[in-house]
Structures are given as structure tokens and as C-alpha cells.
Design an enzyme around this catalytic site. Sequence first.
Site, short mmCIF file in Angstrom:
data_model
loop_
_atom_site.label_atom_id
_atom_site.label_comp_id
_atom_site.label_asym_id
_atom_site.label_seq_id
_atom_site.Cartn_x
_atom_site.Cartn_y
_atom_site.Cartn_z
N ARG A 23 0.81 -1.22 0.00
CA ARG A 23 0.00 0.00 0.00
C ARG A 23 0.85 1.28 0.00
NH1 ARG A 23 -3.98 -1.47 4.86
NH2 ARG A 23 -2.38 -3.04 5.23
N GLY A 114 6.62 -4.07 12.82
CA GLY A 114 7.65 -3.14 12.39
C GLY A 114 7.11 -1.81 11.87
N ASN A 181 -7.65 -4.78 16.81
CA ASN A 181 -6.38 -5.34 17.26
C ASN A 181 -5.25 -4.40 16.84
OD1 ASN A 181 -4.17 -7.00 17.78
ND2 ASN A 181 -4.41 -8.10 15.83
C1 UD1 Z 1 -2.35 -7.07 11.30
C2 UD1 Z 1 -3.31 -7.93 12.11
C3 UD1 Z 1 -4.60 -7.14 12.37
C4 UD1 Z 1 -4.25 -5.87 13.12
C5 UD1 Z 1 -3.16 -5.07 12.37
C6 UD1 Z 1 -2.66 -3.96 13.27
C7 UD1 Z 1 -2.93 -10.25 11.40
C8 UD1 Z 1 -3.41 -11.40 10.61
N1 UD1 Z 1 -3.64 -9.13 11.34
O1 UD1 Z 1 -2.95 -6.77 10.06
O2 UD1 Z 1 -5.49 -7.91 13.15
O3 UD1 Z 1 -5.40 -5.09 13.29
O4 UD1 Z 1 -2.03 -5.89 12.06
O5 UD1 Z 1 -1.73 -3.15 12.63
O6 UD1 Z 1 -1.93 -10.37 12.08
N2 UD1 Z 1 4.66 -9.44 8.42
C9 UD1 Z 1 5.71 -10.31 8.30
N3 UD1 Z 1 5.52 -11.49 7.66
C10 UD1 Z 1 4.34 -11.85 7.13
C11 UD1 Z 1 3.25 -10.96 7.24
C12 UD1 Z 1 3.45 -9.75 7.90
O7 UD1 Z 1 6.80 -10.04 8.78
O8 UD1 Z 1 4.27 -12.95 6.57
C13 UD1 Z 1 4.87 -8.17 9.12
C14 UD1 Z 1 4.69 -6.96 8.24
O9 UD1 Z 1 5.93 -6.57 7.64
C15 UD1 Z 1 4.19 -5.90 9.21
C16 UD1 Z 1 3.48 -6.71 10.29
O10 UD1 Z 1 3.91 -8.06 10.12
O11 UD1 Z 1 5.25 -5.18 9.80
C17 UD1 Z 1 1.97 -6.63 10.13
O12 UD1 Z 1 1.61 -7.08 8.85
P1 UD1 Z 1 0.51 -6.33 7.99
O13 UD1 Z 1 0.43 -7.02 6.69
O14 UD1 Z 1 0.72 -4.88 8.02
O15 UD1 Z 1 -0.80 -6.75 8.85
P2 UD1 Z 1 -2.18 -6.04 8.82
O16 UD1 Z 1 -2.91 -6.44 7.60
O17 UD1 Z 1 -2.02 -4.60 9.09
CA CA Z 2 -0.23 -3.13 9.33
#
Ligand code: UD1
Ligand code: CA
Length: 472
Positions: A23, A114, A181
Site C-alpha cells: 500500500r 515493524g 487489534n
Molecule cells: C495485522 C493484524 C490485524 C491488526 C493489524 C494492526 C494479522 C493477521 N492481522 O494486520 O489484526 O489489526 O495488524 O496493525 O496479524 N509481516 C511479516 N511477515 C508476514 C506478514 C506480515 O513479517 O508474513 C509483518 C509486516 O511486515 C508488518 C506486520 O507483520 O510489519 C503486520 O503485517 P501487515 O500485513 O501490516 O498486517 P495487517 O494487515 O495490518
Molecule cells: Ca499493518
Amino acid sequence: MPTPRKGRRSLAAIVLAAGRGTRMKTRRAKVLHEVCGRPLVYYPVKRALEAGASPVVVVVGHQGDEVRRALETLLPGAPLRFVRQERQLGTAHAVLSAKPALRGYRGPVLILSGDTPLLTARTLESVLEARTSPGSLAFATMVLENPAGYGRVVHSPEKGPALIVEEKDATPEERKIKEVNAGLYAADAEFLWKTLARVDARNAQREFYLTDLVALAAEGPGAVAARVSAVEASGVNDQEELSLAARVLTRRIAQALMASGVTLEDPERFDADEGVEVGPDTVVEPSVRLRGATRIGPGCRIGQGSILASTVVGAGVEIRPYTVTDRARIEDGCVVGPFSRLRPESVLAEGAHVGNFVELKKTRLGRGSKANHLAYLGDATIGASVNVGCGTITCNYDGERKHPTTIGDGVFVGSDSILVAPIRIGKGAYVAAGSTLTESVPAGSLALGRARQVVKRGWVRKRDAARAGKGK
Ligand code: UD1
Ligand code: CA
């Protein structure tokens, strides 16, 4: 700065930073985008360290080498460990990839995202303290007027939080829930590894959701929701949120400086990177930007529109408007600007003056020396009480190499002088205005390096007479 919490047996943290962040619409991984001069991921890592976490395991993937390099440079010696999540299969999968880095560790684990730069150490504490028993899970929630994009927290009447539903899996009813969350969790290592093994990817995104822990915990000791401030826990997912986060952080830096005795004439028009220091009784005029490792002493004035990058400024220094400096050192009592430029490795010793349109590069200007107007001084070592006249240029570059200029104490360099390096001007010498010097000048001498002036008396009258004769 908050000190690490004392008395806690142990604490580890995992920071999830492997995702790309589509995004953002950029090529750069989301967590590498900067706010207040540091990449997003720096902030949660730093806060976890402040909360006393050791180690802090950073899960990297997209541009993982750069993420690692950035953190190791900004936090030298910190107890960081890096693990690579090759494919981003979801947040639960990301946490599981940190397991090898925590082998043998027992105790509480904080899990952070992060992309949450606004968290404070106090918020981390509140989530850690919300855990009711070692086996339980605590997670941060916040209430948002517009909860779009976040996982919604579903409560059950008997047991408190029962599950988190991701937006894409939520029913229209669930989407109306405004408690979301925040993506910050505290759980015991043992509970974590045991429970994560049971998470599957049967959901709309075919991902392993960390949020499933909440429902799985409900089968045991249960999960606790710790309500935190929405300002602190908001994540950065796009460019607009990045700019909003920068505003909040900048405001915090400004408030901390004002609380310590710095006068900011307009905190709304002030930019500073995380970590800059300014002493009390220093006045900062509007539209100043302090970058990198800049440290300013007490009792200074920083003029409007000045940009100081990694510059060390002593006490009682006056920096007049629109001065630009980079990796320079300005000692006590100096006066700089307006419109001065100090390039890397420039040093102004105590009481030196540098005025408008003067550029210094890799140059030391000694105590009380002055270069007040229109000069270029590069690769020069200039002694004390030297007067560098207007329009002086050190010709330090011959097209291939740079050469040094050395000017002794008490030298007077007349205006519009060109000093062709390498060259030495001995102590107390005078350089006549308009000189081009290609040879060194011994101490105490006068050097003239210009064409002798010729004056033709009565020349105009003779010319006019000659013209009149032709006309006849
Ligand atoms: C996630 C939460 C959501 C919460 C939100 C808060 C889940 C499934 N959902 O969604 O409930 O409201 O955060 O900000 O957890 N990342 C990895 N590896 C992966 C996937 C993600 O390292 O395989 C890291 C991303 O780089 C990021 C963080 O995890 O820093 C969160 O991932 P993101 O995709 O932003 O999650 P959200 O869709 O925002
Ligand atoms: Ca996020």
C-alpha cells in the site's frame, strides 16, 4: 529516556518486519521508509530495547539485508538477532520463524509490528502487565472511529475477548465493531510455540494469522485485551499515514526539547530527527531543521530556515538565518551566517566568524578568525586571528587531485585573493588584495601577486584630440 524495567526476570521481543507493504506504492520495503530520520522499524525495536527486551528478534524478508544493516548501524551493540522469513505466509508464520533465535528461552515475549513507530515504552509495559498468568496472552486493542483494515475484536459474554476477525473474513455485523487489534502482543514463550503450531491458513487470505492465538488461548487460560491509545498504536500502511506519524513524532521531539528549556519560536514549523540534542536557553527560530546526530549547546540562537545535519555546536553560538551545515563542528561563541555553508569536516574554533556566502569544506578556521563575506575555503588549515578577505578562494583542485592550504596565525588575506594550493602562508604575513599566489609566503612578509597598475595621465584628452584631427 525510560530505563529498562528492573526486577523482571527476563523479556524477549519479536518485531515483524518481513512484509513488503504494497500500500506504500513504492519499491522500498515499508519498514525502511523514514520518519524523523530513522526507518520505521527502528522505533518498535528501540522501544522494545527500552522495555528491557533482550534479545530483540527482528523478522526480515523484503530488503532484509538493508533492514538489518540499518538497525545494526543505528543500534550498535544492542542485543539484536535477525531471522529471515523467506516467504511471507502471514504474521503467525513470521513469529514462528523467530523460534530458532529464541531456542531455550523461557519467559515472556513481546510481539510488535515493524510498522508502528508511535508506540511508547509505557504502552509496552501496560500490555506486559495485563497478562494475568504466565500462560495467558495479552494483546493491545484500540477504538477507532474508522476501523477499516484492522482486525476486529469479538468479545464473548463469559470470557472477555474471544477472537479477532480480520476484515476480509468478517461478517457485515463484525465489521461494525470499532475495537480493533493493535498488533502488539505479550505471551509466554512456551504458550507461544505450543499454540502457534496449531494455527492454520484456512481463511480468506490463505495466511497463517497470528490473531488466531486469541481464539486458541480462550481454550486455556484465556486472552486479555489491554486498551491502548489509538495515537500510539496506529500503524503506517500508506504514504498519508507515514506523514501523520512523522508529525506526531516531530511534535513529541519538540515537546521534549521545550520541557528541557529550549525556546522553539514556532514548534509547528520545526523539524528534528530522533536523537538530536539542544541545550537550555537556546532559541530556535521558525523553519529550522535539525538532522542526524546534531548536538547544540546551551545559549545559542539558530536562525530561521537553517538546516543543520550531524553538526556539533558549542555554547553561545549564533547561527544566523539560512545557514546550511553538514558534519561540521562549531565551537563556543562562533557567529555563522546568514547564508553560510559548512560542508563535512569543517571546524570553526572558538569565537570564529563566518559570514554570508562563505563555503567551507574540510577546513579548520582557528580561534577568533574571520571569513565574513563571499569566500571558498577548502582543504585549508587556518590559524587563529586570521582575517580572510571578501572574495578569497582556495584553489584546492587542479582537475585531478585536491591540495592543502595552510595559513598561519594572524595572517591578513586581502580581498579577492586566489591561493593556488598546495600553498603555505606563514604567521603574520599579509597578502595584498587581488593577489593570485602560487608560491608559499614566509612568515611576516607581504605578498603581492598581481599585475602592476598602469596609469596613462591625460589619455582621454589625447584620444579626443586625435579624433578631432581625423574629423577635419
Ligand atoms: C495485522 C493484524 C490485524 C491488526 C493489524 C494492526 C494479522 C493477521 N492481522 O494486520 O489484526 O489489526 O495488524 O496493525 O496479524 N509481516 C511479516 N511477515 C508476514 C506478514 C506480515 O513479517 O508474513 C509483518 C509486516 O511486515 C508488518 C506486520 O507483520 O510489519 C503486520 O503485517 P501487515 O500485513 O501490516 O498486517 P495487517 O494487515 O495490518
Ligand atoms: Ca499493518
